[in-house]
Design a protein around this motif. Sequence first.
Motif, PDB file in Angstrom:
ATOM      1  N   GLU A 106       0.831  -1.202   0.000  1.00 43.05           N
ATOM      2  CA  GLU A 106       0.000   0.000   0.000  1.00 43.05           C
ATOM      3  C   GLU A 106       0.869   1.257   0.000  1.00 43.05           C
ATOM      4  OE1 GLU A 106      -3.614   1.999   2.662  1.00 43.05           O
ATOM      5  OE2 GLU A 106      -2.600   0.153   3.329  1.00 43.05           O
ATOM      6  N   ARG A 107       1.909   1.284   0.839  1.00 40.96           N
ATOM      7  CA  ARG A 107       2.797   2.456   0.887  1.00 40.96           C
ATOM      8  C   ARG A 107       3.559   2.613  -0.429  1.00 40.96           C
ATOM      9  NH1 ARG A 107       3.718   0.322   6.066  1.00 40.96           N
ATOM     10  NH2 ARG A 107       5.611  -0.713   5.308  1.00 40.96           N
ATOM     11  N   GLN A 114       3.280   5.782  -3.134  1.00 44.72           N
ATOM     12  CA  GLN A 114       4.404   6.635  -3.526  1.00 44.72           C
ATOM     13  C   GLN A 114       4.537   6.707  -5.040  1.00 44.72           C
ATOM     14  OE1 GLN A 114       7.657   4.825  -1.459  1.00 44.72           O
ATOM     15  NE2 GLN A 114       7.125   5.737   0.527  1.00 44.72           N
TER      16      GLN A 114
END
Length: 691
Positions: A645-646, A650
């Motif tokens: 998810e991160r 990004q």
Amino acid sequence: MPRNRASRYGRYAGGPDPLAPPVDLSEALAAIGDDVMAGYTPERALREYLRRGSSSREGLDDLARRVNARRRDLLSRYRMDGTLQQVKELLDHAVDAERKQLLRDAMMDDDDRAFRELRLDNLSPSTAAAVNELTDYDWASTEARQDYEKIKDLLGRELLDQRFAGMKQALENATDSDRAAINAMLDDLNELLDKHRRGEDTPEDFDDFMAKHGDFFPENPRNVEELIDALAQRAAAAQRLMRSMSAEQREELMRLSAQAFGSPELMAQLDRLDSSLQALRPGENWTGGEQFTGEEGMGLGDGTGVLQDLAELDSLAEQLGQNYGGARLDDLDLDALSRQLGSEAAVNARTLAELEKALREGGFLRRDGSGDLRLSPQAMRRLGKALLADAAKQLSGRQGNRDTRLSGAAGEPTGASRPWQFGDSEPWDVTRTMLNAATRDPESARTSPLRPTEIPGQARDDGLPPDAAGSVTPPRFRIQLDDVEVVETEARTSSAVALLVDTSFSMAAEGRWVPMKRTALALHHLVSTRFRGDRLELISFGRWAQSREITELTALPPVREQGTNLHHGLLLANRFFRQHPSMQPVLLIVTDGEPTAHLTGGGDAWFDWPTAPETVALTVAELDKASRLGAAPIFFRLGDDPGLERFLGQLARRSGGRVVSPDLADLGSAVVGEYLTARFRRGWDLSDWLE
């Protein structure tokens, strides 16, 4: 005038319902398509669907379970010594009646009475032996004599019922003439079979036999081969019945058989018949036996019928198993299935057979050059249409039509106009242009009024004389550039769509393999049928990336290999975008993991876990190139991995894209919806393209 006649209506019994709707292939194609996308071959997927059936229809496995359950029920319900038990009951009743008569008969000589009682007291414990020992006994009791004669009659009827179904009931209370007719039939039948074995019989021989003895054969055979088939099946069942008994029971029946109808010749004729049938049909099961464990006794005739039922059930089990070469559902004996399981089972089996035939012969399954069965383009379109319809249902709340309003000769008129600008190539809106000029300079319009055009030589209807030319002088306008308006059009933008789907093994292991393929098929159907000006590139990326046709992608089996090479997938996507520079790029990426592989300069796939910085750098660099080409990537994140998810968040922020996290069941609608959103600039309604 003819008189009205009353009509009677009943259930149609001439085969399949002629008014029944044709079989619906949609459900079957959807199930088969899912199995193919899960990695099955189309042949195996078809077999699995036929075995499973559907929510409203039994499959082959369901029918096979019912066949096996009926077989177990027959074996656990009956025992095969029913005839022996009936003979024993009749014998015991006859002996008891004789003893009572001996006690009542005061006129009988004491020595004679003592001799008779001694003979009854010393009867063998074996029922068959006792019956044979009483063959020459002079019965004092009329009732006892009748019971003993019933034993002979019963044995004769049972032995005949073994070979000819229904004889036991037909010959009840048979007369001497009836027995003579039986003997004549057996003589003629054995002669006919002997001639057939020698190859000397003719069709006339069979016709003559049936003309004389046809009442004994309710099966109504049409020729000697059908007659032999019917007789051999029942005779073989009779042999299996004997082998289903214990050795003692078999011995008892063999000894009793000589008493049938009081005529030893009957057994000789039946033995001759069995020998002929066994020689003519050696393929029948003449040696098998069954283990019956029930409490309900069966006579020889009924027991033979049960053995025939068991043989029929075994044959049905083999047909339903479809495990032999060239197996087709056309092989199913629907009449036998109806007899054993009921008409509803036969209807279900017939429907399955019709489905198989429609799929094979309707162009939905096709063999490729290697002989393997494949889903045809027609089947792919049907599947894609169904999947797209599912996506439409999930997107039913999202409205609008996201078209880009641009000037262009190839656009469609919107019904509006706008002021002309330098470089415009749209046609003039003449009415708006003239109205603008008249509004700006009303004096010029009044100096030359607009009048109806007239036909030369005719009077005017406004009372004014015609001019020399016979027509009205048109008004003169001084048009300036500011007066000119052009027809507004909206140009529908063509798109180059790259759908990247993750094919790493985790997709299959987590149950995401089939939804991914269903998504690709739905999008492919939408683009290929409703947006033919667009171009769609399907790119799979696992250890390596590869552009694939839709049929290739849907048939792709899961491979246990490590690596999520998004870098290679983006390389192929950017190459595709550069091949279509005039189209709007749309980049859709479906994945459930961070990139763990990249393509080296030598063309090899380099894998590392955790993700190596070099892999991230190369992936980001290729994503930046896609952004410069005008593609704003849309990531479809599957799973709940916080690291993924991160990471995708990004990437989306860097490239001006975004991340969508659909439920697995909504993946298809999410991808289709985002494609439409990326393609157009205002609202859209998917139902517009599903008509």
